[in-house]
Design an enzyme around this catalytic site. Structure first.
Site, PDB file in Angstrom:
ATOM      1  N   ASP A  90       0.855  -1.184   0.000  1.00 14.08           N
ATOM      2  CA  ASP A  90       0.000   0.000   0.000  1.00 14.08           C
ATOM      3  C   ASP A  90       0.899   1.246   0.000  1.00 14.08           C
ATOM      4  O   ASP A  90       1.639   1.472   0.972  1.00 14.08           O
ATOM      5  CB  ASP A  90      -0.857  -0.043   1.267  1.00 14.08           C
ATOM      6  CG  ASP A  90      -2.141   0.751   1.148  1.00 14.08           C
ATOM      7  OD1 ASP A  90      -2.462   1.216   0.033  1.00 14.08           O
ATOM      8  OD2 ASP A  90      -2.837   0.891   2.179  1.00 14.08           O
ATOM      9  N   GLU A 189     -14.395   1.760  -0.460  1.00 18.65           N
ATOM     10  CA  GLU A 189     -14.486   1.858   1.001  1.00 18.65           C
ATOM     11  C   GLU A 189     -15.604   2.806   1.401  1.00 18.65           C
ATOM     12  O   GLU A 189     -15.672   3.945   0.904  1.00 18.65           O
ATOM     13  CB  GLU A 189     -13.138   2.340   1.582  1.00 18.65           C
ATOM     14  CG  GLU A 189     -13.191   2.480   3.103  1.00 18.65           C
ATOM     15  CD  GLU A 189     -11.836   2.579   3.779  1.00 18.65           C
ATOM     16  OE1 GLU A 189     -10.794   2.452   3.092  1.00 18.65           O
ATOM     17  OE2 GLU A 189     -11.826   2.782   5.011  1.00 18.65           O
TER      18      GLU A 189
HETATM   19  O1  KIV Z   1      -4.751   0.402   4.605  1.00 23.74           O
HETATM   20  C1  KIV Z   1      -5.685  -0.420   4.630  1.00 23.74           C
HETATM   21  O2  KIV Z   1      -5.726  -1.310   5.488  1.00 23.74           O
HETATM   22  C2  KIV Z   1      -6.724  -0.291   3.617  1.00 23.74           C
HETATM   23  C3  KIV Z   1      -7.953  -1.120   3.806  1.00 23.74           C
HETATM   24  C4  KIV Z   1      -8.766  -0.599   4.910  1.00 23.74           C
HETATM   25  C5  KIV Z   1      -8.704  -1.245   2.528  1.00 23.74           C
HETATM   26  O3  KIV Z   1      -6.570   0.448   2.705  1.00 23.74           O
END
Ligand code: KIV
Length: 288
Positions: A90, A189
């Protein structure tokens, strides 16, 4: 991208699951044990989410402060432990917003150093071009729209998005733009269920919901939330499947009580030595 290692869920399988109507299961993971538990439970996709800022690194109610280096450490731990699940790195706030070049540079670090299979970033608008640039660099990308926690302040807090018809139309347009830019999957989300359902049917790529109702092609929850490791308020969309905080507290209290009472360690948890060696030892140190 190169051929995935043997046993790794092939990326095109996610789109095939959508076509077959098989739900995709995603959960966040932040370390090797969590990755192993999730893999053993048959989870398809592990998201090393920037929620790590809150659930791992102690920041209260914000994902914004987590750094690329912090995320890389966690991503690599998950990626080294996970064999079959697809591992998603991420991209944290500030690591891709400034330019396409920045976005590609950060995504490359997540794949090279973090060993992620794919990356995720938040938003549409100018972020569509970031998605296109990263995909063109050969790295698969997941989009994320609706409530995008990195821009929660601009959105007026952690609120449901797309509640008016105009906002819902915007989300539909954003979803299409991200798909057209090459995103292979989309996280939705905190979006009303009918809007998420429409987007899911409208797109060829799979959608993963978190607070977006049952019609999405898959679901994601934060590991700590679903296992009952999070203290305090939880969003409405979280379902708890265990209460591990209580189990951990009980275990730690029992350990503390045993240490304080001298019950632990007992003979079963201590190392002995032969009578003969003990006698020589006591002689050597001048004991009786
Ligand atoms: O950072 C995260 O855990 C997320 C999820 C909540 C989709 O983006």
């Amino acid at each position: 991208m190169s051929t995935p290692p043997a046993g790794k869920l092939p990326l095109p399988e996610l789109a095939a699951m959508k076509r077959r109507g098989d739900k995709i299961v995603m959960v966040t993971a932040y370390d090797a044990p969590g990755a192993r538990f999730a893999e053993n439970a048959g989870i398809d996709v592990l998201l090393v989410g920037d929620t790590a800022a809150m659930v791992m690194l102690g920041h209260e109610s914000t994902t914004v402060p987590v750094t690329v280096d912090e995320m890389l450490l966690l991503t690599r731990a998950v990626a080294l432990a996970a064999r079959r699940p697809i591992v998603v790195g991420d991209l944290p706030f500030g690591s891709y917003q400034v330019s396409d070049e920045d976005a590609v540079r950060t995504a490359v670090r997540f794949v090279k150093e973090g060993r992620a299979d794919v990356v995720k970033l938040e938003g549409a608008g100018p972020m569509v071009s970031r998605v296109r640039a990263i995909v063109e660099a050969g790295i698969p990308v997941i989009g994320h729209i609706g409530l995008t926690p990195q821009s929660a302040t601009a959105l007026g807090g952690f609120r449901t998005q797309g509640k008016t018809a105009a906002q819902a139309m915007r989300l539909v347009a954003d979803a299409r733009a991200l798909q057209d830019a090459g995103a292979f999957m989309l996280v939705l989300e905190a979006v009303p269920a009918p809007v998420a359902g429409h987007i899911t049917h409208d797109l060829d790529i799979p959608t993963i919901g978190i607070g977006a109702g049952p019609e999405c092609d898959g679901q994601v929850l934060v590991y700590h939330d679903l296992l009952g490791l999070t203290e305090g308020h939880l969003p409405r969309f979280v379902k708890r499947y265990a209460n591990l905080s209580a189990e951990i507290r009980d275990a730690l209290e029992a350990y503390a009580a045993d240490v304080r009472s001298g019950t632990f360690p007992d003979d079963a948890h201590a190392y002995a030595m032969s009578e003969e060696e003990l006698a020589s030892f006591e002689t050597a140190i001048g004991g009786d």
